[in-house]
Design a protein around this motif. Sequence first.
Motif, PDB file in Angstrom:
ATOM      1  N   ALA A  96       0.825  -1.215   0.000  1.00  0.00           N
ATOM      2  CA  ALA A  96       0.000   0.000   0.000  1.00  0.00           C
ATOM      3  C   ALA A  96       0.854   1.257   0.000  1.00  0.00           C
ATOM      4  N   GLU A  97       1.880   1.294   0.853  1.00  0.00           N
ATOM      5  CA  GLU A  97       2.706   2.506   0.950  1.00  0.00           C
ATOM      6  C   GLU A  97       3.604   2.672  -0.266  1.00  0.00           C
ATOM      7  N   ALA A  98       4.031   1.563  -0.851  1.00  0.00           N
ATOM      8  CA  ALA A  98       4.870   1.645  -2.050  1.00  0.00           C
ATOM      9  C   ALA A  98       4.049   1.985  -3.294  1.00  0.00           C
ATOM     10  N   LYS A  99       2.737   1.887  -3.148  1.00  0.00           N
ATOM     11  CA  LYS A  99       1.822   2.199  -4.261  1.00  0.00           C
ATOM     12  C   LYS A  99       2.128   1.340  -5.490  1.00  0.00           C
ATOM     13  N   VAL A 100       2.237   0.042  -5.234  1.00  0.00           N
ATOM     14  CA  VAL A 100       2.411  -0.915  -6.330  1.00  0.00           C
ATOM     15  C   VAL A 100       1.277  -1.937  -6.257  1.00  0.00           C
ATOM     16  N   ALA A 101       1.025  -2.587  -7.356  1.00  0.00           N
ATOM     17  CA  ALA A 101      -0.006  -3.635  -7.370  1.00  0.00           C
ATOM     18  C   ALA A 101       0.502  -4.861  -6.611  1.00  0.00           C
ATOM     19  N   ILE A 102      -0.436  -5.619  -6.063  1.00  0.00           N
ATOM     20  CA  ILE A 102      -0.057  -6.836  -5.340  1.00  0.00           C
ATOM     21  C   ILE A 102       0.772  -7.743  -6.241  1.00  0.00           C
ATOM     22  N   GLY A 103       0.332  -7.873  -7.481  1.00  0.00           N
ATOM     23  CA  GLY A 103       1.049  -8.733  -8.410  1.00  0.00           C
ATOM     24  C   GLY A 103       2.467  -8.246  -8.674  1.00  0.00           C
ATOM     25  N   THR A 104       2.647  -6.918  -8.675  1.00  0.00           N
ATOM     26  CA  THR A 104       3.981  -6.358  -8.904  1.00  0.00           C
ATOM     27  C   THR A 104       4.929  -6.759  -7.786  1.00  0.00           C
ATOM     28  N   PHE A 105       4.447  -6.685  -6.545  1.00  0.00           N
ATOM     29  CA  PHE A 105       5.286  -7.087  -5.408  1.00  0.00           C
ATOM     30  C   PHE A 105       5.757  -8.528  -5.584  1.00  0.00           C
ATOM     31  N   TYR A 106       4.813  -9.414  -5.915  1.00  0.00           N
ATOM     32  CA  TYR A 106       5.150 -10.844  -5.982  1.00  0.00           C
ATOM     33  C   TYR A 106       5.919 -11.233  -7.245  1.00  0.00           C
ATOM     34  N   ILE A 107       5.999 -10.317  -8.201  1.00  0.00           N
ATOM     35  CA  ILE A 107       6.892 -10.566  -9.341  1.00  0.00           C
ATOM     36  C   ILE A 107       8.333 -10.626  -8.852  1.00  0.00           C
ATOM     37  N   TYR A 108       8.645  -9.760  -7.874  1.00  0.00           N
ATOM     38  CA  TYR A 108      10.029  -9.605  -7.427  1.00  0.00           C
ATOM     39  C   TYR A 108      10.352 -10.316  -6.110  1.00  0.00           C
ATOM     40  N   PHE A 109       9.380 -10.423  -5.221  1.00  0.00           N
ATOM     41  CA  PHE A 109       9.644 -10.975  -3.888  1.00  0.00           C
ATOM     42  C   PHE A 109       8.611 -12.035  -3.525  1.00  0.00           C
ATOM     43  N   ASP A 110       9.083 -13.107  -2.910  1.00  0.00           N
ATOM     44  CA  ASP A 110       8.153 -14.145  -2.457  1.00  0.00           C
ATOM     45  C   ASP A 110       7.317 -13.668  -1.279  1.00  0.00           C
ATOM     46  N   ASP A 111       7.927 -12.861  -0.396  1.00  0.00           N
ATOM     47  CA  ASP A 111       7.257 -12.405   0.818  1.00  0.00           C
ATOM     48  C   ASP A 111       8.080 -11.294   1.445  1.00  0.00           C
ATOM     49  N   LYS A 112       7.620 -10.795   2.594  1.00  0.00           N
ATOM     50  CA  LYS A 112       8.337  -9.683   3.245  1.00  0.00           C
ATOM     51  C   LYS A 112       9.703 -10.137   3.754  1.00  0.00           C
ATOM     52  N   ARG A 113       9.851 -11.405   4.083  1.00  0.00           N
ATOM     53  CA  ARG A 113      11.151 -11.907   4.538  1.00  0.00           C
ATOM     54  C   ARG A 113      12.189 -11.793   3.411  1.00  0.00           C
ATOM     55  N   ALA A 114      11.769 -12.036   2.183  1.00  0.00           N
ATOM     56  CA  ALA A 114      12.682 -11.903   1.053  1.00  0.00           C
ATOM     57  C   ALA A 114      13.147 -10.461   0.913  1.00  0.00           C
ATOM     58  N   VAL A 115      12.234  -9.519   1.139  1.00  0.00           N
ATOM     59  CA  VAL A 115      12.601  -8.100   1.082  1.00  0.00           C
ATOM     60  C   VAL A 115      13.613  -7.792   2.179  1.00  0.00           C
ATOM     61  N   TYR A 116      13.326  -8.248   3.381  1.00  0.00           N
ATOM     62  CA  TYR A 116      14.226  -7.982   4.510  1.00  0.00           C
ATOM     63  C   TYR A 116      15.606  -8.583   4.264  1.00  0.00           C
ATOM     64  N   ASP A 117      15.663  -9.824   3.810  1.00  0.00           N
ATOM     65  CA  ASP A 117      16.950 -10.475   3.543  1.00  0.00           C
ATOM     66  C   ASP A 117      17.751  -9.717   2.500  1.00  0.00           C
ATOM     67  N   TYR A 118      17.041  -9.212   1.487  1.00  0.00           N
ATOM     68  CA  TYR A 118      17.730  -8.433   0.449  1.00  0.00           C
ATOM     69  C   TYR A 118      18.334  -7.174   1.057  1.00  0.00           C
ATOM     70  N   LEU A 119      17.570  -6.468   1.890  1.00  0.00           N
ATOM     71  CA  LEU A 119      18.062  -5.244   2.514  1.00  0.00           C
ATOM     72  C   LEU A 119      19.282  -5.524   3.384  1.00  0.00           C
ATOM     73  N   LEU A 120      19.226  -6.573   4.188  1.00  0.00           N
ATOM     74  CA  LEU A 120      20.340  -6.910   5.085  1.00  0.00           C
ATOM     75  C   LEU A 120      21.588  -7.256   4.282  1.00  0.00           C
ATOM     76  N   ASN A 121      21.417  -8.071   3.262  1.00  0.00           N
ATOM     77  CA  ASN A 121      22.544  -8.468   2.424  1.00  0.00           C
ATOM     78  C   ASN A 121      23.143  -7.256   1.701  1.00  0.00           C
ATOM     79  N   ASP A 122      22.271  -6.347   1.281  1.00  0.00           N
ATOM     80  CA  ASP A 122      22.738  -5.156   0.581  1.00  0.00           C
ATOM     81  C   ASP A 122      23.535  -4.247   1.514  1.00  0.00           C
ATOM     82  N   TYR A 123      23.088  -4.111   2.768  1.00  0.00           N
ATOM     83  CA  TYR A 123      23.846  -3.317   3.742  1.00  0.00           C
ATOM     84  C   TYR A 123      25.233  -3.910   3.957  1.00  0.00           C
ATOM     85  N   SER A 124      25.299  -5.228   4.082  1.00  0.00           N
ATOM     86  CA  SER A 124      26.588  -5.891   4.278  1.00  0.00           C
ATOM     87  C   SER A 124      27.535  -5.582   3.125  1.00  0.00           C
ATOM     88  N   LYS A 125      27.027  -5.689   1.913  1.00  0.00           N
ATOM     89  CA  LYS A 125      27.849  -5.424   0.727  1.00  0.00           C
ATOM     90  C   LYS A 125      28.283  -3.962   0.668  1.00  0.00           C
TER      91      LYS A 125
END
Length: 205
Positions: free
Chosen positions: A44-73
């Motif tokens: 809702a806050e990102a203003k994207v369609a539900i389908g758009t979210f799931y094109i890129y991420f399986d769930d919110k955990r996938a988003v979080y893991d990506y963010l953590l890994n990106d910070y490490s890099k």
Amino acid sequence: MTSNSIRLPKTQTGYKSFYRILKVSRKIFAEKGFLATSTNEIIAEAKVAIGTFYIYFDDKRAVYDYLLNDYSKQIRKMIQIAIKDLPTREEKERVGLKTFINFSRQDPLSYRIIWESMFVDHDLFQDYYSNFAKVYMKNLQTAVDAHEVDSNIDLETLAFMLMGISNFIGMQILFKDKISDAEIDRIVDQVIYFLKYGMFTNRSN
């Protein structure tokens, strides 16, 4: 993070949505915590369609893991670039600490995202710092071989000590409402003084 939990975009338009999801997720995770955040809130806050979210991420955990890994890099890369041509371990520790501090000042939400991993998945939190320590140990071994660091010191312990110093000195600076570059330099100088001379005074019996 499993290999199929995220799928990178194939178009520039896709990347705009992808990075908007990441930006919003980082903000909400930092404000509310991972467990209290729902996937629907992110969508809702990102203003994207539900389908758009799931094109890129399986769930919110996938988003979080990506963010953590990106910070490490990001953190490792910035420090590696900053210290690359410095001749001594002392200079590398000084510049590496300042680089981490500057990163944290530019992105104070990074602390919350990284430390949140302790509650998201303990193994994730442990892996984040253990992997960071392994890289640190390799660099410290080079300094031992060059007779810059005492060979009697256990390098794993030293790596975690230095990471702890960086984390909490970073907090010391972020806790201050206003701080000048000169004051940051003074604090960093204090850390280097401690590393060179220790905290105990030598007294004869």
